[in-house]
Design an enzyme around this catalytic site. Structure first.
Site, PDB file in Angstrom:
ATOM      1  N   LYS A  14     -31.444 -25.848   9.916  1.00  0.00           N
ATOM      2  CA  LYS A  14     -30.371 -26.774   9.515  1.00  0.00           C
ATOM      3  C   LYS A  14     -29.054 -26.023   9.315  1.00  0.00           C
ATOM      4  CE  LYS A  14     -32.689 -28.038   5.793  1.00  0.00           C
ATOM      5  NZ  LYS A  14     -34.014 -27.379   5.839  1.00  0.00           N
ATOM      6  N   ARG A  89     -32.630 -34.764  -0.072  1.00  0.00           N
ATOM      7  CA  ARG A  89     -33.965 -34.169  -0.072  1.00  0.00           C
ATOM      8  C   ARG A  89     -34.977 -35.038  -0.812  1.00  0.00           C
ATOM      9  NH1 ARG A  89     -32.246 -28.581   0.802  1.00  0.00           N
ATOM     10  NH2 ARG A  89     -34.007 -27.229   1.212  1.00  0.00           N
ATOM     11  N   ARG A 128     -35.785 -13.813   7.287  1.00  0.00           N
ATOM     12  CA  ARG A 128     -34.480 -13.909   6.628  1.00  0.00           C
ATOM     13  C   ARG A 128     -34.515 -13.202   5.274  1.00  0.00           C
ATOM     14  NH1 ARG A 128     -31.832 -19.701   5.603  1.00  0.00           N
ATOM     15  NH2 ARG A 128     -33.596 -19.853   4.177  1.00  0.00           N
ATOM     16  N   ARG A 134     -32.332 -13.225  -0.338  1.00  0.00           N
ATOM     17  CA  ARG A 134     -32.717 -14.459  -1.044  1.00  0.00           C
ATOM     18  C   ARG A 134     -34.136 -14.325  -1.578  1.00  0.00           C
ATOM     19  NH1 ARG A 134     -31.053 -19.935   2.123  1.00  0.00           N
ATOM     20  NH2 ARG A 134     -32.831 -20.674   0.908  1.00  0.00           N
ATOM     21  N   ARG A 146     -42.370 -24.262  -1.136  1.00  0.00           N
ATOM     22  CA  ARG A 146     -41.231 -25.038  -0.609  1.00  0.00           C
ATOM     23  C   ARG A 146     -41.683 -25.974   0.504  1.00  0.00           C
ATOM     24  NH1 ARG A 146     -37.579 -20.146   0.789  1.00  0.00           N
ATOM     25  NH2 ARG A 146     -36.132 -21.629   1.743  1.00  0.00           N
TER      26      ARG A 146
HETATM   27  P1  B4P Z   1     -32.287 -22.515   8.249  1.00  0.00           P
HETATM   28  O1  B4P Z   1     -33.307 -23.574   8.396  1.00  0.00           O
HETATM   29  O2  B4P Z   1     -30.984 -22.699   8.938  1.00  0.00           O
HETATM   30  O3  B4P Z   1     -32.253 -22.320   6.705  1.00  0.00           O
HETATM   31  P2  B4P Z   1     -31.617 -23.276   5.572  1.00  0.00           P
HETATM   32  O4  B4P Z   1     -30.772 -24.338   6.124  1.00  0.00           O
HETATM   33  O5  B4P Z   1     -30.964 -22.338   4.682  1.00  0.00           O
HETATM   34  O6  B4P Z   1     -32.847 -24.009   4.912  1.00  0.00           O
HETATM   35  P3  B4P Z   1     -33.532 -23.917   3.494  1.00  0.00           P
HETATM   36  O7  B4P Z   1     -34.280 -25.203   3.421  1.00  0.00           O
HETATM   37  O8  B4P Z   1     -34.320 -22.663   3.404  1.00  0.00           O
HETATM   38  O9  B4P Z   1     -32.482 -23.696   2.343  1.00  0.00           O
HETATM   39  P4  B4P Z   1     -31.437 -24.519   1.455  1.00  0.00           P
HETATM   40  O10 B4P Z   1     -30.325 -23.573   1.334  1.00  0.00           O
HETATM   41  O11 B4P Z   1     -31.125 -25.886   1.994  1.00  0.00           O
HETATM   42  O12 B4P Z   1     -32.758 -21.072   8.818  1.00  0.00           O
HETATM   43  C1  B4P Z   1     -33.842 -20.328   8.350  1.00  0.00           C
HETATM   44  C2  B4P Z   1     -33.983 -19.036   9.155  1.00  0.00           C
HETATM   45  O13 B4P Z   1     -34.389 -19.345  10.499  1.00  0.00           O
HETATM   46  C3  B4P Z   1     -32.690 -18.227   9.300  1.00  0.00           C
HETATM   47  O14 B4P Z   1     -32.978 -16.882   9.087  1.00  0.00           O
HETATM   48  C4  B4P Z   1     -32.246 -18.437  10.744  1.00  0.00           C
HETATM   49  O15 B4P Z   1     -31.581 -17.327  11.293  1.00  0.00           O
HETATM   50  C5  B4P Z   1     -33.573 -18.649  11.434  1.00  0.00           C
HETATM   51  N1  B4P Z   1     -33.433 -19.502  12.611  1.00  0.00           N
HETATM   52  C6  B4P Z   1     -32.690 -20.623  12.703  1.00  0.00           C
HETATM   53  N2  B4P Z   1     -32.814 -21.165  13.950  1.00  0.00           N
HETATM   54  C7  B4P Z   1     -33.672 -20.351  14.638  1.00  0.00           C
HETATM   55  C8  B4P Z   1     -34.227 -20.376  15.963  1.00  0.00           C
HETATM   56  N3  B4P Z   1     -33.901 -21.347  16.845  1.00  0.00           N
HETATM   57  N4  B4P Z   1     -35.091 -19.420  16.315  1.00  0.00           N
HETATM   58  C9  B4P Z   1     -35.435 -18.434  15.453  1.00  0.00           C
HETATM   59  N5  B4P Z   1     -34.947 -18.336  14.177  1.00  0.00           N
HETATM   60  C10 B4P Z   1     -34.086 -19.292  13.772  1.00  0.00           C
HETATM   61  O16 B4P Z   1     -32.184 -24.747   0.062  1.00  0.00           O
HETATM   62  C11 B4P Z   1     -32.568 -23.697  -0.810  1.00  0.00           C
HETATM   63  C12 B4P Z   1     -33.097 -24.254  -2.130  1.00  0.00           C
HETATM   64  O17 B4P Z   1     -32.024 -24.928  -2.864  1.00  0.00           O
HETATM   65  C13 B4P Z   1     -34.201 -25.316  -2.040  1.00  0.00           C
HETATM   66  O18 B4P Z   1     -35.501 -24.745  -1.919  1.00  0.00           O
HETATM   67  C14 B4P Z   1     -33.996 -26.089  -3.371  1.00  0.00           C
HETATM   68  O19 B4P Z   1     -34.582 -25.413  -4.453  1.00  0.00           O
HETATM   69  C15 B4P Z   1     -32.496 -26.084  -3.576  1.00  0.00           C
HETATM   70  N6  B4P Z   1     -31.850 -27.296  -3.018  1.00  0.00           N
HETATM   71  C16 B4P Z   1     -30.984 -27.326  -1.965  1.00  0.00           C
HETATM   72  N7  B4P Z   1     -30.588 -28.599  -1.710  1.00  0.00           N
HETATM   73  C17 B4P Z   1     -31.233 -29.389  -2.619  1.00  0.00           C
HETATM   74  C18 B4P Z   1     -31.264 -30.807  -2.845  1.00  0.00           C
HETATM   75  N8  B4P Z   1     -30.568 -31.652  -2.083  1.00  0.00           N
HETATM   76  N9  B4P Z   1     -32.036 -31.290  -3.847  1.00  0.00           N
HETATM   77  C19 B4P Z   1     -32.737 -30.447  -4.633  1.00  0.00           C
HETATM   78  N10 B4P Z   1     -32.766 -29.097  -4.473  1.00  0.00           N
HETATM   79  C20 B4P Z   1     -32.017 -28.573  -3.468  1.00  0.00           C
END
Ligand code: B4P
Length: 191
Positions: A14, A89, A128, A134, A146
């Site tokens: 995402k 979420r 990552r 992180r 998660r």
């Molecule tokens: P991404 O999937 O891009 O990671 P993200 O958006 O940061 O998702 P995540 O769900 O972990 O975190 P968030 O910050 O929203 O990429 C992951 C990895 O994959 C990266 O290293 C990337 O390089 C790699 N990658 C991407 N595309 C690829 C491909 N095509 N091929 C290979 N590798 C690839 O949330 C973090 C925490 O915050 C949550 O757990 C929760 O506790 C809290 N939170 C956030 N929003 C919330 C909400 N709305 N409500 C409640 N809690 C919330």
């Protein structure tokens, strides 16, 4: 306005795709994960509370994240549109987002789901974790938690958008550019 919800399990890509999409479509990026990490880095009271929840792999309260989105919408009144990344979420967050956008005379254009299998998600997050520092990406049991929280609390958000005929699914495995092109193909149909 073009308002996109990028949806999928942790590690689906995402955040990665949002950065590319906002540049192409000139949208404002609202990532609740990034907003929470800013609060943690600034050492605010909200950040201290959020850190202990995020490090365990749980979700921060609906009230906190809805409040953060509300204030960002207020601060960007003249935006061409938004990419919501990691929000909503929970079904309660999805309902709140509908209401916040309706107050501004707009709505979600589509929710785009990035389909990625369990083992690929875990591998991406662990990878990552080695680079980003992180804590929530460094421990396999936190990552599995998660994914479980996603299945229980977040996956039902799909039904919210299915019932509004706004749900679109895209294969999230492949190169970042291949996935980006598939997303653009779907988004261009909305314009
Ligand atoms: P991404 O999937 O891009 O990671 P993200 O958006 O940061 O998702 P995540 O769900 O972990 O975190 P968030 O910050 O929203 O990429 C992951 C990895 O994959 C990266 O290293 C990337 O390089 C790699 N990658 C991407 N595309 C690829 C491909 N095509 N091929 C290979 N590798 C690839 O949330 C973090 C925490 O915050 C949550 O757990 C929760 O506790 C809290 N939170 C956030 N929003 C919330 C909400 N709305 N409500 C409640 N809690 C919330």
């Amino acid at each position: 306005m073009l308002n996109l919800v990028l949806f999928g399990p942790p590690g689906a890509g995402k955040g990665t795709q949002a950065v590319k999409l906002l540049e192409k479509y000139q949208l404002i990026h609202l990532s609740t994960g990034d907003l929470l990490r800013e609060q943690i880095a600034a050492g605010t009271e909200l950040g201290i509370q959020a850190k202990s929840i995020i490090d365990k792999g749980d979700l921060v309260s609906d009230q906190i994240v809805i409040g953060m989105i509300d204030s960002k919408l207020k601060a960007n009144q003249n935006a061409r549109g938004f990419i919501f990344d990691g929000f909503p979420r929970t079904p309660a967050q999805a309902k709140a987002l509908d209401e916040l956008l309706e107050l501004r005379g707009t709505a979600v254009s589509a929710m785009i789901f990035l389909e990625v299998g369990h083992d690929e998600l875990v591998a991406r997050l662990l990878n990552r974790g080695k680079i980003s520092g992180r804590i929530d990406d460094q421990n396999i049991s936190v990552i599995e938690k998660r994914v479980q929280v996603y299945a229980k609390e977040t996956a039902p958000v799909k039904d919210h958008y299915l019932s509004q005929s706004k749900f679109v699914s895209v294969k999230g495995v492949g190169s970042v550019d291949e996935i980006f092109n598939a997303l653009c193909h779907e988004i261009d149909k909305l314009l």
